[in-house]
Design a protein around this motif. Sequence first.
Motif, PDB file in Angstrom:
ATOM      1  N   MET A   1     -40.293   1.174 -11.094  1.00 18.40           N
ATOM      2  CA  MET A   1     -40.642   1.415 -12.475  1.00 18.40           C
ATOM      3  C   MET A   1     -39.396   1.562 -13.338  1.00 18.40           C
ATOM      4  N   TYR A   2     -38.309   1.952 -12.712  1.00 11.86           N
ATOM      5  CA  TYR A   2     -37.100   2.170 -13.484  1.00 11.86           C
ATOM      6  C   TYR A   2     -36.182   0.949 -13.460  1.00 11.86           C
ATOM      7  N   SER A   3     -36.694  -0.157 -12.962  1.00  6.07           N
ATOM      8  CA  SER A   3     -35.842  -1.347 -12.838  1.00  6.07           C
ATOM      9  C   SER A   3     -36.417  -2.515 -13.628  1.00  6.07           C
ATOM     10  N   LEU A   4     -36.870  -2.252 -14.831  1.00  7.30           N
ATOM     11  CA  LEU A   4     -37.484  -3.291 -15.653  1.00  7.30           C
ATOM     12  C   LEU A   4     -36.607  -4.534 -15.731  1.00  7.30           C
ATOM     13  N   TRP A   5     -35.349  -4.350 -16.056  1.00 17.57           N
ATOM     14  CA  TRP A   5     -34.465  -5.502 -16.242  1.00 17.57           C
ATOM     15  C   TRP A   5     -34.116  -6.165 -14.913  1.00 17.57           C
ATOM     16  N   ASP A   6     -33.932  -5.386 -13.877  1.00 15.75           N
ATOM     17  CA  ASP A   6     -33.687  -5.975 -12.549  1.00 15.75           C
ATOM     18  C   ASP A   6     -34.897  -6.792 -12.113  1.00 15.75           C
ATOM     19  N   SER A   7     -36.085  -6.280 -12.364  1.00 20.89           N
ATOM     20  CA  SER A   7     -37.296  -7.009 -11.996  1.00 20.89           C
ATOM     21  C   SER A   7     -37.426  -8.299 -12.794  1.00 20.89           C
ATOM     22  N   LEU A   8     -37.087  -8.252 -14.081  1.00 16.30           N
ATOM     23  CA  LEU A   8     -37.107  -9.476 -14.889  1.00 16.30           C
ATOM     24  C   LEU A   8     -36.150 -10.517 -14.322  1.00 16.30           C
ATOM     25  N   ARG A   9     -34.959 -10.086 -13.958  1.00 14.19           N
ATOM     26  CA  ARG A   9     -33.969 -11.030 -13.396  1.00 14.19           C
ATOM     27  C   ARG A   9     -34.470 -11.641 -12.086  1.00 14.19           C
ATOM     28  N   GLN A  10     -35.033 -10.818 -11.215  1.00 17.30           N
ATOM     29  CA  GLN A  10     -35.558 -11.318  -9.944  1.00 17.30           C
ATOM     30  C   GLN A  10     -36.671 -12.336 -10.175  1.00 17.30           C
ATOM     31  N   MET A  11     -37.550 -12.022 -11.105  1.00 16.67           N
ATOM     32  CA  MET A  11     -38.651 -12.925 -11.386  1.00 16.67           C
ATOM     33  C   MET A  11     -38.155 -14.228 -11.993  1.00 16.67           C
ATOM     34  N   LEU A  23     -41.204 -20.731 -17.137  1.00 18.97           N
ATOM     35  CA  LEU A  23     -40.116 -19.934 -17.719  1.00 18.97           C
ATOM     36  C   LEU A  23     -40.333 -19.522 -19.178  1.00 18.97           C
ATOM     37  N   PRO A  24     -41.003 -20.323 -20.023  1.00 24.40           N
ATOM     38  CA  PRO A  24     -41.180 -19.880 -21.420  1.00 24.40           C
ATOM     39  C   PRO A  24     -41.845 -18.507 -21.561  1.00 24.40           C
ATOM     40  N   ALA A  25     -42.838 -18.205 -20.750  1.00 19.97           N
ATOM     41  CA  ALA A  25     -43.485 -16.881 -20.829  1.00 19.97           C
ATOM     42  C   ALA A  25     -42.494 -15.786 -20.464  1.00 19.97           C
ATOM     43  N   ALA A  26     -41.671 -16.040 -19.455  1.00 19.87           N
ATOM     44  CA  ALA A  26     -40.668 -15.056 -19.045  1.00 19.87           C
ATOM     45  C   ALA A  26     -39.606 -14.893 -20.125  1.00 19.87           C
ATOM     46  N   LEU A  27     -39.221 -15.979 -20.751  1.00 16.41           N
ATOM     47  CA  LEU A  27     -38.211 -15.896 -21.815  1.00 16.41           C
ATOM     48  C   LEU A  27     -38.719 -15.090 -23.008  1.00 16.41           C
ATOM     49  N   ARG A  28     -39.996 -15.249 -23.360  1.00 18.26           N
ATOM     50  CA  ARG A  28     -40.557 -14.463 -24.472  1.00 18.26           C
ATOM     51  C   ARG A  28     -40.457 -12.968 -24.162  1.00 18.26           C
ATOM     52  N   ALA A  29     -40.800 -12.600 -22.941  1.00 14.84           N
ATOM     53  CA  ALA A  29     -40.726 -11.189 -22.561  1.00 14.84           C
ATOM     54  C   ALA A  29     -39.280 -10.708 -22.583  1.00 14.84           C
ATOM     55  N   TRP A  30     -38.379 -11.505 -22.019  1.00 13.47           N
ATOM     56  CA  TRP A  30     -36.958 -11.137 -21.980  1.00 13.47           C
ATOM     57  C   TRP A  30     -36.408 -10.938 -23.388  1.00 13.47           C
ATOM     58  N   LYS A  31     -36.701 -11.886 -24.279  1.00 13.89           N
ATOM     59  CA  LYS A  31     -36.172 -11.818 -25.649  1.00 13.89           C
ATOM     60  C   LYS A  31     -36.674 -10.584 -26.386  1.00 13.89           C
ATOM     61  N   GLU A  55     -45.392  -5.103 -25.247  1.00 13.23           N
ATOM     62  CA  GLU A  55     -46.578  -5.061 -24.390  1.00 13.23           C
ATOM     63  C   GLU A  55     -47.257  -6.425 -24.265  1.00 13.23           C
ATOM     64  N   ALA A  56     -47.528  -7.091 -25.354  1.00 14.44           N
ATOM     65  CA  ALA A  56     -48.257  -8.369 -25.300  1.00 14.44           C
ATOM     66  C   ALA A  56     -47.486  -9.408 -24.490  1.00 14.44           C
ATOM     67  N   ASP A  57     -46.173  -9.464 -24.678  1.00 10.53           N
ATOM     68  CA  ASP A  57     -45.357 -10.434 -23.940  1.00 10.53           C
ATOM     69  C   ASP A  57     -45.348 -10.132 -22.447  1.00 10.53           C
ATOM     70  N   ASN A  85     -42.574  -7.754  -8.818  1.00  6.01           N
ATOM     71  CA  ASN A  85     -41.642  -7.528  -9.923  1.00  6.01           C
ATOM     72  C   ASN A  85     -42.344  -7.615 -11.269  1.00  6.01           C
ATOM     73  N   ALA A  86     -43.279  -8.541 -11.420  1.00 10.18           N
ATOM     74  CA  ALA A  86     -44.034  -8.647 -12.671  1.00 10.18           C
ATOM     75  C   ALA A  86     -44.858  -7.383 -12.906  1.00 10.18           C
ATOM     76  N   ASP A  87     -45.414  -6.835 -11.846  1.00  3.19           N
ATOM     77  CA  ASP A  87     -46.177  -5.596 -11.962  1.00  3.19           C
ATOM     78  C   ASP A  87     -45.265  -4.427 -12.345  1.00  3.19           C
ATOM     79  N   VAL A  88     -44.076  -4.386 -11.761  1.00 13.79           N
ATOM     80  CA  VAL A  88     -43.101  -3.347 -12.128  1.00 13.79           C
ATOM     81  C   VAL A  88     -42.795  -3.448 -13.619  1.00 13.79           C
ATOM     82  N   GLU A  89     -42.588  -4.651 -14.111  1.00 16.64           N
ATOM     83  CA  GLU A  89     -42.275  -4.841 -15.535  1.00 16.64           C
ATOM     84  C   GLU A  89     -43.401  -4.332 -16.424  1.00 16.64           C
TER      85      GLU A  89
END
Length: 133
Positions: A1-11, A23-31, A55-57, A85-89
């Motif tokens: 739960m405390y690794s939001l950004w690490d989980s995003l990178r792994q995903m 990747l576009p869905a992941a990029l929207r969340a990252w941005k 939240e929506a992204d 990792n997506a669930d962690v995010e």
Amino acid sequence: MYSLWDSLRQMFSWLEKTVPDALPAALRAWKCFVPFGEDSQRYAWSTRLVPQSCEADIVALLAEMHRRTLGRLPTDPEAFDAVQNADVEANAELYYRTMVRGNRQSWNILDHHMSDTIDRFVLHHGIESKGAV
């Protein structure tokens, strides 16, 4: 739960290798998270002051990950990790938003995440599997 950004990178890494058209869905969340410089508290406080969140992204990304890994999880450990990792995010984003409202509900989010994670691991690895919590 405390690794939001690490989980995003792994995903991102998994998506890039396996389903680059997702990747576009992941990029929207990252941005959405980029302005906070990987500082979860900055993100959390921003949602308290301005009722706008990622939240929506993140929810869209979680749904996309579940769609993209459908049927792969039992035989593909990397797909299982990507969904985890997506669930962690998703749970981390919810936790951060809830935490700054001074609500005890944030502890429930942590507990539910841990319980759901254990259930997923048991389902994936089998009832006889072992782990440490």
